[in-house]
Motif scaffolding. Sequence first.
Motif, short mmCIF file in Angstrom:
data_model
loop_
_atom_site.label_atom_id
_atom_site.label_comp_id
_atom_site.label_asym_id
_atom_site.label_seq_id
_atom_site.Cartn_x
_atom_site.Cartn_y
_atom_site.Cartn_z
N PRO A 16 32.35 58.45 10.84
CA PRO A 16 31.16 57.63 11.04
C PRO A 16 30.57 57.28 9.67
O PRO A 16 30.57 58.12 8.76
CB PRO A 16 30.21 58.54 11.83
N LEU A 17 30.11 56.06 9.53
CA LEU A 17 29.65 55.57 8.23
C LEU A 17 28.14 55.42 8.22
O LEU A 17 27.55 54.89 9.16
CB LEU A 17 30.29 54.22 7.92
N VAL A 18 27.51 55.90 7.13
CA VAL A 18 26.08 55.68 6.90
C VAL A 18 25.94 54.77 5.69
O VAL A 18 26.33 55.15 4.58
CB VAL A 18 25.32 56.99 6.66
N ILE A 19 25.43 53.56 5.90
CA ILE A 19 25.16 52.64 4.79
C ILE A 19 23.69 52.78 4.42
O ILE A 19 22.81 52.66 5.28
CB ILE A 19 25.50 51.19 5.18
N MET A 20 23.42 53.04 3.14
CA MET A 20 22.07 53.30 2.66
C MET A 20 21.63 52.19 1.73
O MET A 20 22.42 51.69 0.92
CB MET A 20 22.02 54.64 1.92
N THR A 21 20.35 51.82 1.83
CA THR A 21 19.84 50.80 0.93
C THR A 21 18.42 51.12 0.50
O THR A 21 17.67 51.79 1.20
CB THR A 21 19.95 49.40 1.55
N HIS A 22 18.04 50.62 -0.63
CA HIS A 22 16.93 51.07 -1.46
C HIS A 22 15.66 50.24 -1.30
O HIS A 22 15.65 49.20 -0.63
CB HIS A 22 17.37 50.98 -2.92
N GLY A 23 14.62 50.69 -2.00
CA GLY A 23 13.36 49.95 -2.05
C GLY A 23 13.30 49.00 -3.23
O GLY A 23 14.31 48.71 -3.89
N ARG A 53 18.41 50.23 -11.75
CA ARG A 53 18.57 50.98 -10.51
C ARG A 53 20.03 51.37 -10.29
O ARG A 53 20.95 50.68 -10.74
CB ARG A 53 18.08 50.13 -9.32
N THR A 54 20.23 52.47 -9.58
CA THR A 54 21.58 52.96 -9.35
C THR A 54 21.74 53.40 -7.90
O THR A 54 20.79 53.94 -7.31
CB THR A 54 21.91 54.14 -10.29
N PRO A 55 22.92 53.21 -7.31
CA PRO A 55 23.14 53.61 -5.92
C PRO A 55 23.18 55.13 -5.74
O PRO A 55 23.15 55.62 -4.61
CB PRO A 55 24.48 52.97 -5.56
N THR A 56 23.23 55.89 -6.84
CA THR A 56 23.26 57.35 -6.72
C THR A 56 21.87 57.92 -6.41
O THR A 56 21.72 59.13 -6.26
CB THR A 56 23.79 57.99 -8.01
N THR A 57 20.87 57.06 -6.30
CA THR A 57 19.53 57.53 -5.91
C THR A 57 19.57 58.32 -4.61
O THR A 57 18.80 59.27 -4.42
CB THR A 57 18.57 56.32 -5.76
N SER A 72 27.88 49.99 -5.66
CA SER A 72 27.86 50.93 -4.54
C SER A 72 28.35 52.30 -4.98
O SER A 72 28.93 52.46 -6.05
CB SER A 72 28.75 50.42 -3.40
N TYR A 73 28.11 53.28 -4.11
CA TYR A 73 28.57 54.63 -4.37
C TYR A 73 28.93 55.27 -3.04
O TYR A 73 28.18 55.17 -2.08
CB TYR A 73 27.50 55.46 -5.08
N VAL A 74 30.10 55.92 -3.00
CA VAL A 74 30.55 56.56 -1.77
C VAL A 74 30.62 58.07 -1.95
O VAL A 74 31.03 58.56 -3.01
CB VAL A 74 31.93 56.02 -1.32
N ILE A 75 30.19 58.80 -0.95
CA ILE A 75 30.42 60.24 -0.85
C ILE A 75 30.92 60.48 0.57
O ILE A 75 30.27 60.09 1.54
CB ILE A 75 29.15 61.07 -1.12
N ARG A 76 32.10 61.12 0.69
CA ARG A 76 32.70 61.31 2.01
C ARG A 76 33.61 62.53 2.00
O ARG A 76 33.98 63.04 0.93
CB ARG A 76 33.50 60.07 2.41
N SER A 95 26.18 54.00 -0.35
CA SER A 95 24.90 53.50 -0.85
C SER A 95 25.15 52.19 -1.57
O SER A 95 26.00 52.12 -2.46
CB SER A 95 24.28 54.52 -1.81
N ILE A 96 24.43 51.14 -1.19
CA ILE A 96 24.66 49.82 -1.79
C ILE A 96 23.40 49.31 -2.47
O ILE A 96 22.27 49.58 -2.02
CB ILE A 96 25.12 48.78 -0.74
N MET A 97 23.58 48.60 -3.56
CA MET A 97 22.49 47.89 -4.23
C MET A 97 22.59 46.42 -3.82
O MET A 97 23.65 45.82 -3.90
CB MET A 97 22.62 48.00 -5.75
N ARG A 98 21.48 45.89 -3.37
CA ARG A 98 21.49 44.49 -2.95
C ARG A 98 21.57 43.58 -4.18
O ARG A 98 21.47 44.02 -5.32
CB ARG A 98 20.23 44.21 -2.10
N ARG A 99 21.76 42.30 -3.94
CA ARG A 99 21.96 41.35 -5.03
C ARG A 99 20.86 41.46 -6.09
O ARG A 99 19.67 41.53 -5.78
CB ARG A 99 21.97 39.92 -4.48
N GLY A 100 21.30 41.50 -7.36
CA GLY A 100 20.36 41.54 -8.47
C GLY A 100 19.91 42.93 -8.87
O GLY A 100 19.33 43.11 -9.95
#
Length: 374
Positions: free
Chosen positions: A58-65, A81-85, A46-50, A102-107
């Motif tokens: 308020p929290l925004v959780i982001m996830t990728h393709g 892949r990297t959560p900094t995308t 994961s990667y946090v910017i705040r 920003s979170i990367m799902r399993r794998g």
Amino acid sequence: MRILIALLLSFVTSAHADDRGLLPGLISAPMLLPVRISGNDLTLDSYVIRPDRPGRFPLVIMTHGTPGGWDDAFFRNIARRTPTTFNAPAVALAQRGYATLSIMRRGFGLSGGGYSEELLRPCDYLAAERVAADDIVVAIATARRESWVDPDHILLLGHSTGGLAVLAVAERNPVGVVGILNFDGGYRSMAKPGEACSPDRLVGTVAALGRTARVPALWLYAENDRSYSPELAHQMLAAYTAGGAPARLQILPPFGADGHDLIIRAAADTWLPVVETFLAELKLPTAVTIDLPEPAPLPSPAGLSPACQKAFAGYVTTRSDTKAFAIDDKGGCGLAPASRTAAEARDKSVAECQSNSPGTTCHVYAVGQRVVEN
């Protein structure tokens, strides 16, 4: 949770030690988010910017393709892949008073647990998207306990298969989630990555997810998304809302040759005006509270090829202190636009440069907004 807190504290300290970078007033830090999924303890990359100030945000959780194909290259791709995308949208939202995660799902990336979103049959991806939703749901539960998170005001932002995944989370109406941002959600064909994996299945999938979803959602699709046309997006929305799910669709102007990756490649002002209207309806912040100075000028390396000149121009405007640009002596280059750490950015930029120009010797020219002395 102690792992998460320790990581954050270490990066907060380093941010204060040198706060004259590209993100003054913000904290940006990689983390391994501890979660428990299906009885297993693991971490999500994961990667946090705040905002760099006390308080709950308020929290925004982001996830990728998900990349196309299904072979050894696929697994190498997801491992890289990297959560900094999501760096650009994360910075824009953090400037408006949001914590972004920003979170990367399993794998994917450095996340544990192994890839878990396999399709049992071609284009039969509803079950896989619900598995992806499992990762997001546990990430929500973990993040809600953090001292810098407002646990009752959480947004989910998903791109591509991540867009379907956040709709699969909305199907469950989890506590604390007040809004969904679906950017170009869909599932591309593994055999033909530029095409949707069965448009009829897409319509049926979102129809199933919309039957119980009651979280307000904004869908944003680029007019020139080659995989999901405006017509298909409208069909999907009609199916999703038929069951009572609250959602609306905004078709965004064309972006580049294929607008599918607009959220991660386009300037934030391409989509922010529409999103800000949605945020205001949810009574969430929209005004910029953290102004960022213009990036300092950075001299261009001599002799760059036209393609590398364009790449360097984009590098200069990227708001990340963990970016790097590498060059060779023949005009070639390599770019790591946003990485977990500066050291990772250095390695990636050199590796890309050498991949682009086999047989040449590459060295790092710049890290962050500073030229490196070699």
